[in-house]
Design a protein around this motif. Structure first.
Motif, PDB file in Angstrom:
ATOM      1  N   CYS A  24     -31.511  -0.277  -9.346  1.00 35.14           N
ATOM      2  CA  CYS A  24     -30.859   0.610  -8.383  1.00 35.14           C
ATOM      3  C   CYS A  24     -30.080   1.743  -9.058  1.00 35.14           C
ATOM      4  O   CYS A  24     -29.513   2.596  -8.358  1.00 35.14           O
ATOM      5  CB  CYS A  24     -29.908  -0.189  -7.493  1.00 35.14           C
ATOM      6  SG  CYS A  24     -30.709  -1.427  -6.453  1.00 35.14           S
ATOM      7  N   SER A  25     -30.039   1.764 -10.389  1.00 35.87           N
ATOM      8  CA  SER A  25     -29.241   2.759 -11.099  1.00 35.87           C
ATOM      9  C   SER A  25     -29.929   4.104 -11.355  1.00 35.87           C
ATOM     10  O   SER A  25     -29.215   5.088 -11.593  1.00 35.87           O
ATOM     11  CB  SER A  25     -28.780   2.176 -12.445  1.00 35.87           C
ATOM     12  OG  SER A  25     -29.897   1.840 -13.248  1.00 35.87           O
ATOM     13  N   PRO A  26     -31.276   4.240 -11.344  1.00 28.43           N
ATOM     14  CA  PRO A  26     -31.885   5.544 -11.626  1.00 28.43           C
ATOM     15  C   PRO A  26     -31.367   6.699 -10.789  1.00 28.43           C
ATOM     16  O   PRO A  26     -31.231   7.813 -11.336  1.00 28.43           O
ATOM     17  CB  PRO A  26     -33.379   5.285 -11.371  1.00 28.43           C
ATOM     18  CG  PRO A  26     -33.562   3.853 -11.745  1.00 28.43           C
ATOM     19  CD  PRO A  26     -32.312   3.180 -11.267  1.00 28.43           C
ATOM     20  N   PRO A  27     -31.042   6.533  -9.478  1.00 24.89           N
ATOM     21  CA  PRO A  27     -30.482   7.682  -8.751  1.00 24.89           C
ATOM     22  C   PRO A  27     -29.168   8.192  -9.332  1.00 24.89           C
ATOM     23  O   PRO A  27     -28.830   9.367  -9.157  1.00 24.89           O
ATOM     24  CB  PRO A  27     -30.272   7.119  -7.335  1.00 24.89           C
ATOM     25  CG  PRO A  27     -31.287   6.042  -7.204  1.00 24.89           C
ATOM     26  CD  PRO A  27     -31.353   5.417  -8.568  1.00 24.89           C
ATOM     27  N   LEU A  28     -28.443   7.341 -10.033  1.00 24.66           N
ATOM     28  CA  LEU A  28     -27.209   7.787 -10.688  1.00 24.66           C
ATOM     29  C   LEU A  28     -27.496   8.580 -11.951  1.00 24.66           C
ATOM     30  O   LEU A  28     -26.613   9.274 -12.472  1.00 24.66           O
ATOM     31  CB  LEU A  28     -26.331   6.575 -11.038  1.00 24.66           C
ATOM     32  CG  LEU A  28     -25.946   5.640  -9.889  1.00 24.66           C
ATOM     33  CD1 LEU A  28     -25.080   4.499 -10.407  1.00 24.66           C
ATOM     34  CD2 LEU A  28     -25.232   6.403  -8.777  1.00 24.66           C
ATOM     35  N   LEU A  29     -28.739   8.481 -12.442  1.00 25.76           N
ATOM     36  CA  LEU A  29     -29.126   9.149 -13.685  1.00 25.76           C
ATOM     37  C   LEU A  29     -30.046  10.341 -13.451  1.00 25.76           C
ATOM     38  O   LEU A  29     -30.495  10.969 -14.402  1.00 25.76           O
ATOM     39  CB  LEU A  29     -29.802   8.145 -14.624  1.00 25.76           C
ATOM     40  CG  LEU A  29     -29.001   6.883 -14.940  1.00 25.76           C
ATOM     41  CD1 LEU A  29     -29.827   5.920 -15.780  1.00 25.76           C
ATOM     42  CD2 LEU A  29     -27.702   7.240 -15.654  1.00 25.76           C
ATOM     43  N   GLY A  30     -30.361  10.636 -12.186  1.00 28.01           N
ATOM     44  CA  GLY A  30     -31.159  11.818 -11.883  1.00 28.01           C
ATOM     45  C   GLY A  30     -32.530  11.558 -11.312  1.00 28.01           C
ATOM     46  O   GLY A  30     -33.187  12.493 -10.839  1.00 28.01           O
ATOM     47  N   TRP A  31     -33.000  10.302 -11.367  1.00 29.41           N
ATOM     48  CA  TRP A  31     -34.292   9.967 -10.744  1.00 29.41           C
ATOM     49  C   TRP A  31     -34.015   9.587  -9.304  1.00 29.41           C
ATOM     50  O   TRP A  31     -33.501   8.540  -9.024  1.00 29.41           O
ATOM     51  CB  TRP A  31     -34.964   8.823 -11.505  1.00 29.41           C
ATOM     52  CG  TRP A  31     -36.388   8.563 -11.075  1.00 29.41           C
ATOM     53  CD1 TRP A  31     -37.230   9.421 -10.429  1.00 29.41           C
ATOM     54  CD2 TRP A  31     -37.149   7.357 -11.279  1.00 29.41           C
ATOM     55  NE1 TRP A  31     -38.452   8.851 -10.200  1.00 29.41           N
ATOM     56  CE2 TRP A  31     -38.428   7.585 -10.718  1.00 29.41           C
ATOM     57  CE3 TRP A  31     -36.863   6.140 -11.876  1.00 29.41           C
ATOM     58  CZ2 TRP A  31     -39.430   6.600 -10.739  1.00 29.41           C
ATOM     59  CZ3 TRP A  31     -37.852   5.165 -11.902  1.00 29.41           C
ATOM     60  CH2 TRP A  31     -39.124   5.397 -11.344  1.00 29.41           C
ATOM     61  N   SER A  32     -34.325  10.461  -8.355  1.00 26.49           N
ATOM     62  CA  SER A  32     -33.919  10.397  -6.966  1.00 26.49           C
ATOM     63  C   SER A  32     -32.438  10.771  -6.869  1.00 26.49           C
ATOM     64  O   SER A  32     -31.845  11.265  -7.849  1.00 26.49           O
ATOM     65  CB  SER A  32     -34.191   9.020  -6.355  1.00 26.49           C
ATOM     66  OG  SER A  32     -33.986   9.073  -4.948  1.00 26.49           O
ATOM     67  N   SER A  33     -31.834  10.575  -5.698  1.00 26.73           N
ATOM     68  CA  SER A  33     -30.446  10.989  -5.516  1.00 26.73           C
ATOM     69  C   SER A  33     -29.781  10.130  -4.449  1.00 26.73           C
ATOM     70  O   SER A  33     -30.455   9.450  -3.664  1.00 26.73           O
ATOM     71  CB  SER A  33     -30.372  12.474  -5.110  1.00 26.73           C
ATOM     72  OG  SER A  33     -31.041  12.677  -3.874  1.00 26.73           O
ATOM     73  N   VAL A  34     -28.452  10.196  -4.437  1.00 26.02           N
ATOM     74  CA  VAL A  34     -27.657   9.520  -3.417  1.00 26.02           C
ATOM     75  C   VAL A  34     -26.953  10.580  -2.591  1.00 26.02           C
ATOM     76  O   VAL A  34     -26.328  11.494  -3.148  1.00 26.02           O
ATOM     77  CB  VAL A  34     -26.622   8.568  -4.054  1.00 26.02           C
ATOM     78  CG1 VAL A  34     -25.720   7.967  -2.980  1.00 26.02           C
ATOM     79  CG2 VAL A  34     -27.314   7.468  -4.832  1.00 26.02           C
ATOM     80  N   SER A  35     -27.055  10.481  -1.280  1.00 25.30           N
ATOM     81  CA  SER A  35     -26.409  11.461  -0.412  1.00 25.30           C
ATOM     82  C   SER A  35     -26.097  10.820   0.931  1.00 25.30           C
ATOM     83  O   SER A  35     -26.539   9.709   1.217  1.00 25.30           O
ATOM     84  CB  SER A  35     -27.312  12.687  -0.212  1.00 25.30           C
ATOM     85  OG  SER A  35     -28.515  12.309   0.447  1.00 25.30           O
ATOM     86  N   TYR A  36     -25.316  11.525   1.733  1.00 24.28           N
ATOM     87  CA  TYR A  36     -25.017  11.046   3.081  1.00 24.28           C
ATOM     88  C   TYR A  36     -26.227  11.299   3.971  1.00 24.28           C
ATOM     89  O   TYR A  36     -26.666  12.432   4.138  1.00 24.28           O
ATOM     90  CB  TYR A  36     -23.787  11.750   3.659  1.00 24.28           C
ATOM     91  CG  TYR A  36     -23.491  11.330   5.077  1.00 24.28           C
ATOM     92  CD1 TYR A  36     -22.996  10.061   5.340  1.00 24.28           C
ATOM     93  CD2 TYR A  36     -23.729  12.195   6.135  1.00 24.28           C
ATOM     94  CE1 TYR A  36     -22.725   9.662   6.647  1.00 24.28           C
ATOM     95  CE2 TYR A  36     -23.459  11.811   7.444  1.00 24.28           C
ATOM     96  CZ  TYR A  36     -22.960  10.544   7.693  1.00 24.28           C
ATOM     97  OH  TYR A  36     -22.702  10.145   8.974  1.00 24.28           O
ATOM     98  N   VAL A  37     -26.760  10.232   4.539  1.00 28.90           N
ATOM     99  CA  VAL A  37     -27.945  10.322   5.388  1.00 28.90           C
ATOM    100  C   VAL A  37     -27.484  10.237   6.836  1.00 28.90           C
ATOM    101  O   VAL A  37     -26.994   9.192   7.281  1.00 28.90           O
ATOM    102  CB  VAL A  37     -28.949   9.193   5.069  1.00 28.90           C
ATOM    103  CG1 VAL A  37     -30.198   9.338   5.918  1.00 28.90           C
ATOM    104  CG2 VAL A  37     -29.309   9.211   3.591  1.00 28.90           C
ATOM    105  N   VAL A  38     -27.619  11.330   7.565  1.00 26.32           N
ATOM    106  CA  VAL A  38     -27.053  11.438   8.906  1.00 26.32           C
ATOM    107  C   VAL A  38     -27.560  10.351   9.855  1.00 26.32           C
ATOM    108  O   VAL A  38     -26.762   9.666  10.501  1.00 26.32           O
ATOM    109  CB  VAL A  38     -27.309  12.840   9.495  1.00 26.32           C
ATOM    110  CG1 VAL A  38     -26.831  12.909  10.942  1.00 26.32           C
ATOM    111  CG2 VAL A  38     -26.600  13.893   8.657  1.00 26.32           C
ATOM    112  N   PRO A  39     -28.886  10.131   9.983  1.00 23.03           N
ATOM    113  CA  PRO A  39     -29.335   9.099  10.933  1.00 23.03           C
ATOM    114  C   PRO A  39     -28.924   7.680  10.548  1.00 23.03           C
ATOM    115  O   PRO A  39     -28.883   6.800  11.403  1.00 23.03           O
ATOM    116  CB  PRO A  39     -30.860   9.242  10.906  1.00 23.03           C
ATOM    117  CG  PRO A  39     -31.123  10.605  10.390  1.00 23.03           C
ATOM    118  CD  PRO A  39     -30.030  10.867   9.415  1.00 23.03           C
TER     119      PRO A  39
END
Length: 375
Positions: A170-185
């Motif tokens: 689950c850590s790759p988004p913290l390193l740049g592979w994909s991303s974490v953001s606020y998802v409205v739905p």
């Protein structure tokens, strides 16, 4: 596209920058919900949160307070309860606050933490479900060597491996592979599945496809064995009925009569987590217990597929559409909300299917309640 599908088009940004930009863009954003709909969603989420917390806390307390439940299998049940409890106290409250505030607070670090930790908790829950399925499979298919193979230390090592694996994948988004953001739905910070199709496919294979294959294989074989055992016991009963006299004679039918009351001598015993109907010594397994095993296996398979399949399908559709067209608008927001909340609902269902609906846990709960009243 909607804020759910926002991506950085001007080069690489750090995960903290991406979370900050996406959070600020959605700050104060109205999601078009009426007051009645918002109240309904809030009430529904409060019920889900209370159900996850109360159900999993009950499981943890019952296992800790009941000596008869201090077994190797209970380690996996406890790990499942802990991960689902963390979903109830570490994910659902943030969703509720986002619904109430119609958006996310201005805190990119918190957004990253919630998005990462919520994925870890859900991943641990799914991997533990697969481990429980394997444990039950080996306890039935290889019951003679089960006690020597599934020891306390090995099971504890499996739990540690599950958490380490979840933290890593689950850590790759913290390193740049994909991303974490606020998802409205989703009303929550989460991994943006639409941003990177490769990571979405990677996670779908590890946290859904592989556990689903393991769960389906194990419980399908358990159900098959339960049916086979039921047929053998039924055949044995018919044989005894045809050959028995008012009392079992001291001839060949005596062996059949003895086996009728000791069906464990014909086959390995069913795992006690499947509500096997046993005598005081745990020897007499009835056909009702095997029917319960089949029903429990079917419920577990159905619950897992129902809660997780829509969420994974939505993520794959979003990622594929974004990779092809550059935007994701095919899946409506209502479908995203529904699929995400179904996945969260799995944390309410697990304590019921794996513990609280079990006869052994109900007996332990009644015993605990009587002790509390006595004090």
């Amino acid at each position: 596209s909607s804020p759910l599908h926002m991506e950085d088009q001007d080069g690489f940004r750090s995960p903290l920058q991406a979370a900050g930009i996406n959070a600020s863009r959605t700050e104060g954003t109205e999601d078009g919900l009426s007051k009645q709909t918002r109240l309904l969603l809030e009430a529904l989420l409060v019920i889900m949160c209370l159900g996850a917390v109360i159900g999993n806390v009950l499981v943890i307390v019952i296992v800790a307070a009941t000596k008869t439940l201090h077994a190797v299998t209970s380690i996996l049940i406890l790990n499942l309860a802990v991960s689902d409890l963390l979903v109830g106290i570490g994910v659902m409250p943030f969703v509720a606050m986002s619904i109430i505030n119609t958006g996310w607070v201005r805190c990119p670090v918190l957004c990253l933490y919630v998005g990462y930790s919520s994925t870890v908790y859900c991943t641990v829950s799914v991997l533990t479900l697969a481990a429980i399925a394997l444990d039950r499979y080996f306890s039935i298919m290889d019951c003679l060597r089960y006690s020597s193979r599934c020891t306390l230390w090995r099971t504890s090592a499996v739990v540690l491996w599950i958490w380490l694996q979840a933290l890593v994948i689950c850590s790759p988004p913290l390193l740049g592979w994909s991303s974490v953001s606020y998802v409205v739905p989703m009303y929550n910070c989460a991994i943006t599945w639409a941003s990177t199709v490769s990571y979405t496919a990677f996670m779908a294979a590890l946290i859904y496809l592989m556990p689903a294959v393991v769960i389906l294989f194990c419980y399908a074989n358990i159900i098959r064995v339960a049916r086979s055992h039921a047929r053998r016991i039924h055949s044995l009963q018919d044989s005894v009925q045809r050959s028995r006299s008012p009392s079992c004679p001291a001839d060949s039918s005596h062996q059949n009569c003895r086996n009728l009351h000791r069906p464990w001598s014909v086959t390995c015993h069913m795992n006690n987590e499947f509500e096997s109907q046993t005598s005081k010594q745990g020897e007499n397994i009835s056909q009702a217990g095997r029917e319960a095993a089949k029903q429990q296996g079917s419920k577990i398979i159905s619950a897992f597929l129902l809660c997780w399949t829509p969420y994974i399908c939505v993520a794959l559709v979003q990622a594929t559409e974004t990779a092809i067209t550059g935007q994701s608008s095919l899946v409506p927001d209502s479908a995203i909300t529904f699929s995400y909340w179904l996945m969260l609902l799995n944390s309410d269902v697990n304590p019921l299917l794996y513990a609280l609906l079990s006869q052994r846990f109900q007996i332990a709960l009644r015993g605990l309640w009587h002790r509390i009243r006595a004090h």
